[in-house]
Design a protein around this motif. Structure first.
Motif, PDB file in Angstrom:
ATOM      1  N   LEU A 297       0.252   8.878 -12.932  1.00 10.98           N
ATOM      2  CA  LEU A 297      -0.747   9.040 -11.891  1.00 10.98           C
ATOM      3  C   LEU A 297      -0.080   9.145 -10.523  1.00 10.98           C
ATOM      4  CD1 LEU A 297      -3.396   6.326 -12.907  1.00 10.98           C
ATOM      5  CD2 LEU A 297      -3.014   8.594 -13.895  1.00 10.98           C
ATOM      6  N   LEU A 298      -0.546  10.084  -9.706  1.00 11.53           N
ATOM      7  CA  LEU A 298      -0.092  10.188  -8.323  1.00 11.53           C
ATOM      8  C   LEU A 298      -1.201   9.642  -7.434  1.00 11.53           C
ATOM      9  CD1 LEU A 298       1.781  11.079  -6.059  1.00 11.53           C
ATOM     10  CD2 LEU A 298       0.769  13.381  -6.217  1.00 11.53           C
ATOM     11  N   LEU A 299      -0.923   8.552  -6.750  1.00 15.18           N
ATOM     12  CA  LEU A 299      -1.873   7.920  -5.831  1.00 15.18           C
ATOM     13  C   LEU A 299      -1.416   8.202  -4.402  1.00 15.18           C
ATOM     14  CD1 LEU A 299      -4.187   5.955  -5.084  1.00 15.18           C
ATOM     15  CD2 LEU A 299      -2.560   4.064  -5.430  1.00 15.18           C
ATOM     16  N   VAL A 300      -2.290   8.841  -3.614  1.00 21.09           N
ATOM     17  CA  VAL A 300      -1.970   9.134  -2.214  1.00 21.09           C
ATOM     18  C   VAL A 300      -3.000   8.410  -1.359  1.00 21.09           C
ATOM     19  CG1 VAL A 300      -1.464  10.909  -0.519  1.00 21.09           C
ATOM     20  CG2 VAL A 300      -1.124  11.402  -2.948  1.00 21.09           C
ATOM     21  N   GLU A 301      -2.546   7.356  -0.687  1.00 24.54           N
ATOM     22  CA  GLU A 301      -3.415   6.466   0.080  1.00 24.54           C
ATOM     23  C   GLU A 301      -2.661   5.983   1.319  1.00 24.54           C
ATOM     24  OE1 GLU A 301      -5.764   4.304   1.858  1.00 24.54           O
ATOM     25  OE2 GLU A 301      -6.700   4.847  -0.065  1.00 24.54           O
ATOM     26  N   ASP A 302      -3.225   6.219   2.515  1.00 26.85           N
ATOM     27  CA  ASP A 302      -2.488   5.907   3.740  1.00 26.85           C
ATOM     28  C   ASP A 302      -2.542   4.426   4.112  1.00 26.85           C
ATOM     29  OD1 ASP A 302      -5.266   6.334   4.399  1.00 26.85           O
ATOM     30  OD2 ASP A 302      -4.690   6.318   6.504  1.00 26.85           O
ATOM     31  N   ASP A 303      -3.449   3.669   3.505  1.00 29.61           N
ATOM     32  CA  ASP A 303      -3.482   2.223   3.710  1.00 29.61           C
ATOM     33  C   ASP A 303      -2.491   1.592   2.731  1.00 29.61           C
ATOM     34  OD1 ASP A 303      -4.024  -0.536   3.628  1.00 29.61           O
ATOM     35  OD2 ASP A 303      -6.141  -0.243   4.092  1.00 29.61           O
ATOM     36  N   ARG A 304      -1.307   1.249   3.235  1.00 27.10           N
ATOM     37  CA  ARG A 304      -0.221   0.778   2.368  1.00 27.10           C
ATOM     38  C   ARG A 304      -0.625  -0.451   1.562  1.00 27.10           C
ATOM     39  NH1 ARG A 304       4.553   1.799  -0.225  1.00 27.10           N
ATOM     40  NH2 ARG A 304       5.376   2.930   1.584  1.00 27.10           N
ATOM     41  N   ASN A 305      -1.285  -1.425   2.211  1.00 28.18           N
ATOM     42  CA  ASN A 305      -1.654  -2.649   1.493  1.00 28.18           C
ATOM     43  C   ASN A 305      -2.638  -2.348   0.362  1.00 28.18           C
ATOM     44  OD1 ASN A 305      -0.045  -4.265   3.143  1.00 28.18           O
ATOM     45  ND2 ASN A 305      -1.703  -4.626   4.614  1.00 28.18           N
TER      46      ASN A 305
END
Length: 245
Positions: A11-19
């Protein structure tokens, strides 16, 4: 873990909220998924191009490249890899935009992690189901049209023999393929929504209606072809010259 859960899917997860991204990655990894996290759209595009993925999860609102922009770039060459959008926005236009870009699902934050996991499992299981032999067909002829599904090219041959081509979007191509497979037969709305959008609900039904309108416009030059609305049942790609007497 359920035996039906696809093990080791990438799975590739792209999320700008690191936490939030770290927490979600850890949760999915605990359920035996191999997860790579990127924290902006450009990094996500680089990660996508660097490997093969079983499913992508994109936040919509991201710096450098939004989730929608990222999906649009990916869908130029890849119509198969499932995409799920995560977003804090629940506007109808945003949901429809996501599906029109080729999304398989759309989840509004905040959401239950178990719900996301269930949707991932459903999409991955659906993508692993063997195709019916007739659904392996990739080239279609109907009326004055030739349709190449892998290339998403719809070619019209005029009465004078001149050819014109239309490049379809991923969802347009998937829907036209279903119509072509079932030409002169009724394609139920529920079947189309389930196979292409993965779910039969208000948003996916609205999205499908938009695509039917677009396909009708493409097919209009040939008067022998029509997408007919069969009230209460679905649609029919009517090819009058090929109907059985």
């Amino acid at each position: 873990m359920s035996d039906s859960n696809p093990i080791d899917a990438k799975l590739l997860l792209v999320e700008d909220d690191r936490n939030f991204g770290d927490v979600l990655r850890s949760y999915l990894e605990a359920h035996d998924y191999d997860v790579t996290l990127a924290t902006d759209g450009v990094a996500g595009l680089e990660a996508y191009r660097g490997s093969n993925w079983d499913l992508c999860i994109f936040d919509v609102m991201m710096p450098r490249l939004s989730g929608f922009e990222l999906a649009k770039k990916i869908r130029e060459d890849d119509t198969q890899t499932p995409i799920i959008f995560l977003t804090a926005k629940a506007m109808k236009d945003d949901v429809l935009n996501g599906f029109e870009l080729g999304a398989d699902d759309y989840i509004t934050k905040p959401f239950n992690s178990e719900e996301l996991l269930a949707r991932i499992n459903v999409i991955l299981r659906r993508s692993q189901v063997p195709l019916d032999p007739k659904e392996e067909q990739t080239d279609f002829e109907f009326g004055r049209f030739h349709f190449n599904f892998p290339l998403r090219i719809l070619t019209l041959t005029s009465e004078k023999g001149e050819k014109s081509k239309e490049k379809l979007s991923p969802k347009e191509a998937q829907l036209l393929r279903l119509f072509a497979i079932n030409k002169n037969d009724i394609l139920s709305r529920s079947e189309a929504l389930t196979k292409i959008w993965g779910e039969d609900n208000y948003f996916t039904a609205r999205s499908m209606d938009v695509f039917v309108t677009k396909l009708r416009k493409y097919l209009k030059p040939d008067p022998a072809i029509e997408i007919v609305n069969i009230h209460g049942n679905g649609f029919q790609l009517l090819v009058r010259d090929e109907q059985e007497s």
